[in-house]
Write a protein that holds these residues in place. Structure first.
Motif, PDB file in Angstrom:
ATOM      1  N   UNK A 114       0.820  -1.222   0.000  1.00  0.00           N
ATOM      2  CA  UNK A 114       0.000   0.000   0.000  1.00  0.00           C
ATOM      3  C   UNK A 114       0.852   1.271   0.000  1.00  0.00           C
ATOM      4  N   UNK A 115       2.171   1.145  -0.131  1.00  0.00           N
ATOM      5  CA  UNK A 115       3.064   2.321  -0.138  1.00  0.00           C
ATOM      6  C   UNK A 115       2.597   3.415  -1.108  1.00  0.00           C
ATOM      7  N   UNK A 116       2.171   3.085  -2.363  1.00  0.00           N
ATOM      8  CA  UNK A 116       1.724   4.145  -3.276  1.00  0.00           C
ATOM      9  C   UNK A 116       0.568   4.984  -2.714  1.00  0.00           C
ATOM     10  N   UNK A 117      -0.324   4.344  -1.942  1.00  0.00           N
ATOM     11  CA  UNK A 117      -1.440   5.088  -1.344  1.00  0.00           C
ATOM     12  C   UNK A 117      -0.919   6.168  -0.398  1.00  0.00           C
ATOM     13  N   UNK A 118       0.016   5.782   0.488  1.00  0.00           N
ATOM     14  CA  UNK A 118       0.568   6.746   1.445  1.00  0.00           C
ATOM     15  C   UNK A 118       1.437   7.791   0.749  1.00  0.00           C
ATOM     16  N   UNK A 119       2.142   7.379  -0.311  1.00  0.00           N
ATOM     17  CA  UNK A 119       2.968   8.336  -1.065  1.00  0.00           C
ATOM     18  C   UNK A 119       2.083   9.415  -1.688  1.00  0.00           C
ATOM     19  N   UNK A 120       0.975   8.991  -2.319  1.00  0.00           N
ATOM     20  CA  UNK A 120       0.045   9.948  -2.932  1.00  0.00           C
ATOM     21  C   UNK A 120      -0.578  10.856  -1.872  1.00  0.00           C
ATOM     22  N   UNK A 121      -0.907  10.293  -0.706  1.00  0.00           N
ATOM     23  CA  UNK A 121      -1.509  11.065   0.386  1.00  0.00           C
ATOM     24  C   UNK A 121      -0.544  12.132   0.905  1.00  0.00           C
ATOM     25  N   UNK A 122       0.708  11.713   1.199  1.00  0.00           N
ATOM     26  CA  UNK A 122       1.697  12.667   1.729  1.00  0.00           C
ATOM     27  C   UNK A 122       2.103  13.695   0.671  1.00  0.00           C
ATOM     28  N   UNK A 123       2.171  13.275  -0.585  1.00  0.00           N
ATOM     29  CA  UNK A 123       2.526  14.207  -1.669  1.00  0.00           C
ATOM     30  C   UNK A 123       1.482  15.323  -1.756  1.00  0.00           C
ATOM     31  N   UNK A 124       0.209  14.951  -1.557  1.00  0.00           N
ATOM     32  CA  UNK A 124      -0.858  15.960  -1.603  1.00  0.00           C
ATOM     33  C   UNK A 124      -0.822  16.858  -0.362  1.00  0.00           C
ATOM     34  N   UNK A 125      -0.678  16.249   0.818  1.00  0.00           N
ATOM     35  CA  UNK A 125      -0.694  17.010   2.071  1.00  0.00           C
ATOM     36  C   UNK A 125       0.509  17.948   2.204  1.00  0.00           C
ATOM     37  N   UNK A 126       1.677  17.486   1.713  1.00  0.00           N
ATOM     38  CA  UNK A 126       2.911  18.252   1.926  1.00  0.00           C
ATOM     39  C   UNK A 126       3.269  19.172   0.765  1.00  0.00           C
ATOM     40  N   UNK A 127       2.879  18.817  -0.441  1.00  0.00           N
ATOM     41  CA  UNK A 127       3.271  19.634  -1.603  1.00  0.00           C
ATOM     42  C   UNK A 127       2.080  20.077  -2.448  1.00  0.00           C
ATOM     43  N   UNK A 128       0.875  19.634  -2.036  1.00  0.00           N
ATOM     44  CA  UNK A 128      -0.347  19.919  -2.811  1.00  0.00           C
ATOM     45  C   UNK A 128      -0.265  19.369  -4.229  1.00  0.00           C
ATOM     46  N   UNK A 129       0.552  18.334  -4.408  1.00  0.00           N
ATOM     47  CA  UNK A 129       0.685  17.715  -5.733  1.00  0.00           C
ATOM     48  C   UNK A 129      -0.532  16.830  -5.988  1.00  0.00           C
ATOM     49  N   UNK A 130      -1.239  17.109  -7.076  1.00  0.00           N
ATOM     50  CA  UNK A 130      -2.429  16.339  -7.419  1.00  0.00           C
ATOM     51  C   UNK A 130      -2.140  15.371  -8.566  1.00  0.00           C
ATOM     52  N   UNK A 131      -2.800  14.239  -8.527  1.00  0.00           N
ATOM     53  CA  UNK A 131      -2.735  13.279  -9.624  1.00  0.00           C
ATOM     54  C   UNK A 131      -4.071  13.307 -10.363  1.00  0.00           C
TER      55      UNK A 131
END
Length: 310
Positions: A114-131
């Motif tokens: 499930x690492x990709x799930x947490x990576x996407x979550x932290x990327x959004x929370x910390x950098x506001x990076x959206x997919x």
């Protein structure tokens, strides 16, 4: 490229991938074996052994074998950022090793997927990076698969599960944090040099933690080693493999494409699950296998979606 050179390159890549699988899966299985046998219930000490091997072998690889050029730390702020990464890295490895005391390797790998799930979550929370929404949709089976696998896991242990989730989240957090902290082009470090600096800092963090949280660990390990002579060999091989996994990961990343790495990574988890079930004979259920399969398929779809929309 000539046919002969092409064949040699293909053989080299194949050997590299086999070595990458062997070291990654080997260190995982040996961690489980050590933590489940001999009464060796010291995940923090085990992690410290890994970091000690990484510190020594990183120095030899870079300074003497010249596998990669040395990259110097250029500022105090860069050092503090590397130290922060090292502490997060420690947390992820220790959490993973603690979880192996309580969970079978197969379920540990299912949660780790499930690492990709947490990576996407932290990327959004910390950098506001959206997919793209399609990419986020692919994360639904990733999480649903682990929920299903948890319900069908005969050896489920709540504390082990929490530690495993924590380790997975910390691993994802470290990758996002690394992208932020070392984003300056002049301060970027390759994974080999990063390990050279992170490992000694990790030892300084883990040594007092082992003394406080695993009292009498050194006396116990010495007496255990005198009683079981092979334990020292296993510990040495295990620690060397931990560095070998890092080295092989760097070389595979360097010599293959990002897509190849993604596919190989997904397959590696599945291979580790099959081998661990054959070795440790832990019971598995159809629901557990179905849940893990759903997670792996979700991860594969997530990687493909990211590649397509980026």
């Amino acid at each position: 490229m000539s046919s002969s050179a092409s064949n040699k390159h293909a053989v080299f890549i194949t050997c590299l991938i086999i070595l990458w699988y062997s070291t990654n899966i080997g260190v995982l299985l040996l961690n489980k074996f050590l933590l489940s046998n001999y009464g060796f219930a010291f995940p923090i000490f085990l992690t410290m052994c890994h970091m000690s091997a990484c510190a020594v072998l990183s120095y030899i690889s870079i300074m003497f074998l010249k596998i990669v050029p040395i990259q110097r730390i250029k500022s105090r702020s860069q050092f503090l950022r590397i130290a922060t990464l090292s502490m997060v890295f420690c947390g992820s490895v220790v959490g993973g090793n603690i979880s192996l005391k309580y969970l079978p390797v197969s379920f540990n790998q299912a949660v780790g997927a499930t690492t990709p799930f947490f990576t996407a979550l932290f990327a959004y929370l910390m950098t506001r990076k959206r997919e793209a929404w399609a990419t986020y949709t692919c994360l639904v089976p990733v999480v649903a698969g682990v929920v299903i696998a948890s319900g069908g896991e005969p050896s489920f242990h709540l504390y082990g599960f929490i530690m495993c989730i924590g380790a997975t989240a910390a691993r994802a957090f470290k990758s996002v944090l690394q992208g932020i902290l070392l984003s300056n082009e002049g301060e970027k470090l390759n994974s080999m040099n990063l390990m050279l600096y992170m490992a000694p800092i990790a030892i300084l963090v883990l040594l007092p933690a082992a003394i406080v949280m695993e009292p009498n660990v050194f006396d116990f390990v010495v007496s255990l080693g005198l009683e079981h002579k092979f334990m020292w060999v296993l510990l040495l091989v295990n620690s060397t493999m931990a560095y070998g996994a890092n080295l092989c990961n760097f070389l595979v990343t360097k010599h293959t494409s990002a897509l190849t790495l993604q596919v190989l990574g997904n397959a590696k988890g599945a291979v580790a699950v099959v081998i661990s079930i054959l070795i440790f004979r832990n019971p598995v259920t159809f629901i557990g296998i179905a849940g893990y399969t759903m997670t792996v398929m979700g991860v594969a779809a997530y990687g493909e979606s990211k590649r397509r929309y980026n």
